[in-house]
Design an enzyme around this catalytic site. Structure first.
Site, PDB file in Angstrom:
ATOM      1  N   GLU A 200       0.868  -1.175   0.000  1.00  0.00           N
ATOM      2  CA  GLU A 200       0.000   0.000   0.000  1.00  0.00           C
ATOM      3  C   GLU A 200       0.902   1.220   0.000  1.00  0.00           C
ATOM      4  OE1 GLU A 200      -3.041  -0.275  -0.512  1.00  0.00           O
ATOM      5  OE2 GLU A 200      -3.439  -2.360  -0.013  1.00  0.00           O
ATOM      6  N   CYS A 234      -2.594   9.044   2.789  1.00  0.00           N
ATOM      7  CA  CYS A 234      -2.258   8.523   1.456  1.00  0.00           C
ATOM      8  C   CYS A 234      -3.390   8.739   0.459  1.00  0.00           C
ATOM      9  CB  CYS A 234      -1.897   7.041   1.550  1.00  0.00           C
ATOM     10  SG  CYS A 234      -3.232   5.989   2.158  1.00  0.00           S
TER      11      CYS A 234
END
Length: 451
Positions: A200, A234
């Protein structure tokens, strides 16, 4: 830890639900301490810290509700030539997995994948980030108190500690959350043991604002998504591609919404978090100073060096090919703004960069949404909002290309930490001789049976 899985202890539903119950008790009992740790490490308000813990509780409820169904063997049809027989797919635990968390959401990015790993019947080693030391120390204490060491262990330390874990131990899966550079190192280390990975990695998430978008609501949602956790998310929108005809109205709305959300002096707002890392803060200071000199700052632009805070800032971009603010993921409450002619020009700019973790689209209708889907690639597409997909338990969360590989959340997380094992059962009779030698004269019949 692997022996516990290989011996079958972790396979029953009851064992898995017990581990989820332990995690639930951890969240219930430790919320005040966790909020304090988030305030200490990141300057997070109780509300923002509460968002992080609420996402964990939601995922836990969703997993408990659906786990029995996810574990159930799934029948699959067999071809005619395999009759009578039965086929099924069974999900089995992988073994002992490694979870390397990130500092920006230190509890969610460790406990969220841990939740899925346990639901899938695995044991886990958790490596929190050393850049959020209060949260890392609390995680070590809490997980050590609530779980047996053969089920969950926490290893604290810096990048060298993570490297030793990767080099010396063979894990059955690795989930890493962080930047692209370290993600490459993790993947290279995993390759030595042929360990599968989920990465990720985030990315430069663009937001496209079409001419018919509501400027006030668009500005409020973009500003909230950009400034949440001081921009250190993010999924945050990294830059805005706005239709030229709406640019001035959107900038005016940004000014209005900045005052509404963070007051006349945002640097004094208790709802604006702090940036992590003195070196990174100094780099962002330099970028802002350059933008000021060039007259690019449309909103904000001030900072508090002692508190490592930057107020909500909007910066005009004239040349997307030669502006340092567009070269990398900013991870700060700074929002570059670039005017475009239309959706097609915006999509052309989106396609020039690696595929992001998220693409945001404001305005338009069904045809524009379909065009954005067909003309771009991203981990997710969100229409008329930002960041909220991170809290959707029923939807997979993950990137594509440089923004990551693999996914978790909901059933996707359960499957990430499971092996899907094919099982075929056939009786001993009938046992027609057609597939056994001698083969002479049987080719035509075999072709008809097998298509």
């Amino acid at each position: 830890m692997r022996a516990l899985v290989e011996g079958g202890t972790t396979r029953p539903l009851a064992w898995r639900l017990e581990q989820l119950q332990r995690l639930g008790r951890l969240l219930e009992s430790a919320e005040p301490a966790m909020l304090d740790a988030l305030a200490s490490d990141l300057g997070r308000s109780a509300m923002e810290g509460g968002f992080e813990l609420a996402a964990l509780r939601q995922e836990l409820r969703h997993t408990r509700r659906h786990l029995a169904g996810w574990m159930r063997p799934r029948r699959r049809p067999l071809p005619l030539w395999a009759w009578p027989g039965q086929g099924s797919v069974r999900t089995e635990p992988l073994g002992c997995v490694l979870i390397i968390g990130a500092w920006n959401y230190p509890f969610e990015l460790c406990l969220h994948p841990l939740l899925h790993a346990l639901a899938a019947g695995n044991t886990a080693v958790v490596k929190p980030s050393e850049l959020s030391p209060a949260a890392a120390a609390l995680l070590a204490e809490l997980l050590g108190r609530h779980f047996e060491p053969t089920v969950v262990q926490v290893v604290c330390g810096d990048g060298a500690v993570a490297a030793r874990l990767l080099e010396r131990e063979r894990f059955d899966h690795i989930l890493f959350t962080g930047g692209e550079r370290v993600g490459r190192l993790v993947m290279a280390a995993a390759a030595r043991h042929l360990t599968p990975v989920t990465l990720e990695l985030g990315g430069r998430n663009p937001a496209i604002v079409l001419a018919d978008a509501d400027p006030t609501i668009t500005a409020r949602r973009l500003l909230w998504g950009r400034c949440l956790n001081a921009g250190q998310t993010c999924l945050a929108p990294n830059h805005v591609l706005v239709a030229a005809g709406l640019r001035e109205a959107l900038v005016a709305a940004f000014r209005e919404q900045s005052r509404a959300l963070y007051g006349q002096d945002p640097l004094a707002s208790p709802d604006l978090g702090q940036l992590v890392g003195a070196a990174r803060f100094a780099r962002l200071q330099g970028l802002l100073a350059q933008a000021r000199e060039k007259g690019q700052v449309l909103l904000g632009g001030r900072w508090d060096e002692a508190g490592r805070r930057i107020e909500p800032t909007v910066v005009a971009i004239d040349d997307p090919d030669d502006d340092p603010l567009l070269r990398e993921e900013l991870f700060a409450p700074i929002l570059p703004l670039l005017a475009v002619a239309d959706l097609e020009e915006a999509l052309t700019l989106v396609r020039r960069d690696p595929k992001p973790l998220a693409l945001y689209l404001f305005g338009g209708g069904a045809s524009e949404r379909e065009r954005a889907l067909a003309g771009s690639g991203s981990g997710s597409l969100v229409v008329n909002d930002t960041v909220i997909q991170g809290g959707m338990a029923a939807l997979p969360f993950g990137g594509i290309g440089a923004s990551g590989m693999g996914a978790y959340h909901g059933e996707a997380g359960f499957l990430t930490f499971s092996h899907q094992r094919s099982v075929i059962c056939r009786p001993l009779r009938p046992d027609p001789p057609i597939r056994f030698p001698p083969y002479a004269g049987r080719l035509g019949l075999v072709r008809r049976l097998m298509g």
